[in-house]
Motif scaffolding. Structure first.
Motif, PDB file in Angstrom:
ATOM      1  N   LYS A 112       0.851  -1.197   0.000  1.00 32.25           N
ATOM      2  CA  LYS A 112       0.000   0.000   0.000  1.00 32.25           C
ATOM      3  C   LYS A 112       0.885   1.246   0.000  1.00 32.25           C
ATOM      4  O   LYS A 112       1.855   1.318   0.763  1.00 32.25           O
ATOM      5  N   ASP A 130      -2.487  -0.216  -4.065  1.00 32.05           N
ATOM      6  CA  ASP A 130      -3.093  -0.832  -2.887  1.00 32.05           C
ATOM      7  C   ASP A 130      -3.534  -2.241  -3.280  1.00 32.05           C
ATOM      8  O   ASP A 130      -4.648  -2.440  -3.753  1.00 32.05           O
ATOM      9  N   PHE A 131      -2.610  -3.190  -3.172  1.00 34.58           N
ATOM     10  CA  PHE A 131      -2.974  -4.574  -3.501  1.00 34.58           C
ATOM     11  C   PHE A 131      -2.399  -5.507  -2.445  1.00 34.58           C
ATOM     12  O   PHE A 131      -1.653  -5.069  -1.551  1.00 34.58           O
ATOM     13  N   ALA A 178     -10.403 -10.655  -0.699  1.00 32.05           N
ATOM     14  CA  ALA A 178     -10.969  -9.758  -1.732  1.00 32.05           C
ATOM     15  C   ALA A 178     -12.350  -9.256  -1.306  1.00 32.05           C
ATOM     16  O   ALA A 178     -12.696  -8.085  -1.502  1.00 32.05           O
ATOM     17  N   ARG A 181     -11.999  -6.652   1.411  1.00 31.43           N
ATOM     18  CA  ARG A 181     -11.523  -5.390   0.839  1.00 31.43           C
ATOM     19  C   ARG A 181     -12.635  -4.708   0.042  1.00 31.43           C
ATOM     20  O   ARG A 181     -12.722  -3.470   0.033  1.00 31.43           O
ATOM     21  N   LYS A 182     -13.470  -5.511  -0.619  1.00 34.75           N
ATOM     22  CA  LYS A 182     -14.562  -4.948  -1.426  1.00 34.75           C
ATOM     23  C   LYS A 182     -15.521  -4.141  -0.539  1.00 34.75           C
ATOM     24  O   LYS A 182     -16.002  -3.075  -0.940  1.00 34.75           O
ATOM     25  N   GLY A 186     -12.678  -1.863  -2.112  1.00 36.28           N
ATOM     26  CA  GLY A 186     -11.719  -2.581  -2.970  1.00 36.28           C
ATOM     27  C   GLY A 186     -12.345  -3.005  -4.285  1.00 36.28           C
ATOM     28  O   GLY A 186     -13.558  -2.926  -4.472  1.00 36.28           O
ATOM     29  N   LYS A 187     -11.518  -3.491  -5.201  1.00 39.09           N
ATOM     30  CA  LYS A 187     -11.986  -3.803  -6.557  1.00 39.09           C
ATOM     31  C   LYS A 187     -12.751  -5.121  -6.617  1.00 39.09           C
ATOM     32  O   LYS A 187     -13.454  -5.391  -7.580  1.00 39.09           O
ATOM     33  N   THR A 189     -11.418  -8.234  -6.906  1.00 37.66           N
ATOM     34  CA  THR A 189     -10.827  -9.066  -7.967  1.00 37.66           C
ATOM     35  C   THR A 189      -9.675  -9.911  -7.415  1.00 37.66           C
ATOM     36  O   THR A 189      -8.848  -9.408  -6.665  1.00 37.66           O
ATOM     37  N   ASP A 239      -3.727  -1.194 -10.836  1.00 37.94           N
ATOM     38  CA  ASP A 239      -4.896  -1.929 -11.335  1.00 37.94           C
ATOM     39  C   ASP A 239      -5.206  -3.190 -10.532  1.00 37.94           C
ATOM     40  O   ASP A 239      -6.248  -3.809 -10.735  1.00 37.94           O
ATOM     41  N   ASP A 241      -5.692  -5.945  -7.224  1.00 35.14           N
ATOM     42  CA  ASP A 241      -6.374  -6.007  -5.926  1.00 35.14           C
ATOM     43  C   ASP A 241      -5.760  -7.140  -5.092  1.00 35.14           C
ATOM     44  O   ASP A 241      -4.914  -6.902  -4.242  1.00 35.14           O
TER      45      ASP A 241
END
Ligand SMILES: NC(=O)c1ccc[n+]([C@@H]2O[C@H](COP(=O)([O-])OP(=O)(O)OC[C@H]3O[C@@H](n4cnc5c(N)ncnc54)[C@H](O)[C@@H]3O)[C@@H](O)[C@H]2O)c1
Length: 371
Positions: A112, A130-131, A178, A181-182, A186-187, A189, A239, A241
Motif C-alpha cells: 500500500k 493498494d494490492f 478480496a 476489501r470490497k 476494494g476492486k 478481484t 490496477d 487487488d
C-alpha cells in the motif's frame, strides 16, 4: 471471553534488525493496549535463529517450538544471517519449519502506498497502489527445502509440489480477503499468478483456482503468468487487488511490491493457517544496516496491526480491531502530516525517531486531534 481477555503472544525477535524492530514494536503495542483497554497481551520471549545456532548448534529448541505452538499468536522480527549456515550450505531457517509444522499456508502481504512516501514510479497513479500478495507458504518450490539432492557434483534437483487441499484453502483465503476489501471500496478481484502455460503443476493450480472461483461468484477473477505479472507491477500496479500465487513466486513478487511503495520496511505480512497465525515483516534481518538505528520499523508495526485484527476476528474482541485501526491510522497520519520520514527512502528518521513519532501520535488524545 471477558472484557479483559488475556492473550499470550510468542515473541521471537530473531536476528539482525529483528532485535531492534521487535523491541520498538513491543513499546508500541504496550502503548496501544493502555489506550484501548479491554484486552491484555502477555509477551513470552523466545530465542530462535542464527544467533542461537551460532552459540549452541541448535536453531530452535524443541520445548520452545512446542511452547510457541500454544501461544495465541506468534510475532517474529526476522531470522537468518548470511554468514551462519547449516552444513549443506543453506541458511538457518527455523521459520520455514514453523510455517510447515503449523501449516501456515497463507502468507498475506499488503502493498500500500502512503502519502508523501517518495514515488518509485514517475506515474502519478502510483499513489493509488493498494494490492495484496497472497503467497502460499508451505509448499510450491519451498516444499523441497532440505530435501534437494546433488548428484555426483554434476546435477542438482529440487521438486515443486502443489496439493489440492492446500490450494483450495489458499484460494478460499484469497476470495475472503478480496471480499473484505470490497466492503471497504476494494476492486473485488483475485488474480491467479502462475506459469500454467509451461508447467503441469501450475495448470493444476489454475484448475483448482477456477473450481474455487465458481464458488465465489461475487468476486471477479483474472489470470497472469508470473513474468507478465512482474511487468504489470511496474507498468500498472494500481490496477491490481488480490494476487494469489505459489510460494517462490510470492517470495519474489512481494519484494517487488515492497520496492514499489518505498522499500521492505513498508512490507508487512501475516502467515495464517487453520489454527495458528504468525506475523512478521516480509523483509529479512538486513545485516547491512543492523545495529545502526537505520531500520524502518513500520513493516514490523503494520504486521503487529495485522495480528491485532486477526486476534479480534478469532476471539470476537472488538477492542483488538479498534487497536489495529489506531495503529494503521497512526502510520497514515504520520506520513500524511509529514512527521514520519524514514531513512529507508531518503528521510531523516532512523528507527528510534520513527518509533517516537508514532508513539507521539498514538498518545495524542482524540480531543486534541479534532480540535
Ligand atoms: N522471513 C525472514 O525472516 C527472512 C526473509 C528474508 C530474508 N531473510 C534473511 O535475512 C538476511 C538478509 O537477507 P537479504 O539481505 O536478502 O534481505 P533483507 O530483506 O534483509 O534486505 C534487503 C534490503 O532491504 C533493506 N531492508 C530490509 N528491511 C529493511 C527495513 N526494515 N528498513 C530499511 N531497510 C530494510 C536491507 O537493508 C537490504 O538493503 C539473510 O540471512 C536472509 O536469509 C529472512
Amino acid at each position: 471471553m471477558s472484557l479483559t481477555s488475556e492473550l499470550r503472544i510468542a515473541v521471537i525477535p530473531g536476528d539482525g534488525i529483528g532485535q531492534e524492530i521487535m523491541a520498538a514494536c513491543l513499546t508500541i503495542l504496550e502503548t496501544i493496549q493502555n489506550r484501548t483497554q479491554g484486552f491484555k497481551l502477555v509477551f513470552d520471549h523466545y530465542e530462535i535463529g542464527a544467533g542461537l545456532y551460532q552459540r549452541t548448534g541448535v536453531d530452535m529448541r524443541d520445548e520452545d517450538f512446542k511452547a510457541i505452538g500454544k501461544a495465541d499468536a506468534i510475532l517474529l522480527g526476522s531470522i537468518g544471517l548470511p554468514g551462519i549456515r547449516y552444513e549443506d550450505g543453506t541458511e538457518i531457517s527455523p521459520h520455514l519449519r514453523i510455517r510447515d509444522e503449523f501449516g501456515l499456508y497463507a502468507g498475506i502481504r499488503p502493498v500500500k502506498y502512503y502519502p508523501n512516501v517518495p514515488r518509485r514510479l514517475l506515474d502519478d497513479r502510483s499513489a493509488l497502489i493498494d494490492f495484496v500478495v497472497i503467497r502460499e507458504s508451505t509448499e510450491g518450490l519451498f516444499y523441497t527445502h532440505g530435501r534437494g539432492e546433488i548428484i555426483d557434483d554434476l546435477e542438482a534437483r529440487e521438486t515443486l509440489r502443489i496439493t489440492r487441499p492446500v490450494s483450495e484453502k489458499l484460494f478460499d483465503t484469497a476470495f475472503k480477503v478480496a471480499r473484505q476489501r470490497k466492503t471497504r471500496g476494494g476492486k473485488g478481484t483475485v488474480t491467479c499468478v502462475d506459469k500454467a502455460n509451461v508447467f503441469r503443476a501450475f495448470a493444476f493450480f489454475r484448475k483448482i483456482f477456477n473450481e474455487r472461483a465458481a464458488l465465489n461468484p461475487d468476486i471477479q477473477v483474472n489470470y497472469n503468468y508470473v513474468d507478465a505479472q512482474a511487468l504489470d507491477l511496474i507498468r500498472r500496479p494500481w490496477d491490481f487487488d488480490v494476487l494469489v500465487m505459489e510460494n517462490m513466486f510470492g517470495d519474489i513478487i512481494s519484494d517487488l511490491g515492497g520496492g514499489l511503495v518505498g522499500g521492505m520496511g513498508m512490507a508487512p505480512c501475516a502467515e495464517l493457517g487453520d489454527h495458528h497465525g504468525l506475523f512478521q515483516p516480509a523483509h529479512g534481518s538486513a545485516p547491512d544496516i543492523m545495529g545502526q538505528d537505520k531500520a524502518n520499523p513500520l513493516a514490523m508495526f503494520l504486521s503487529a496491526a495485522m495480528m491485532l485484527d486477526w486476534l479480534a476476528e478469532r476471539h470476537g474482541i472488538p477492542q483488538l480491531a479498534e487497536a489495529a485501526s489506531l495503529l494503521h491510522d497512526a502510520v497514515y497520519e504520520g506520513f500524511e502530516s509529514g512527521r514520519l520520514s524514514p531513512m529507508e527512502f531518503g528521510g531523516h528518521q532512523g528507527m528510534t525517531d520513527c518509533t517516537r513519532t508514532l508513539l507521539d501520535i498514538l498518545q495524542t488524545p482524540l480531543v486534541e486531534k479534532v480540535s
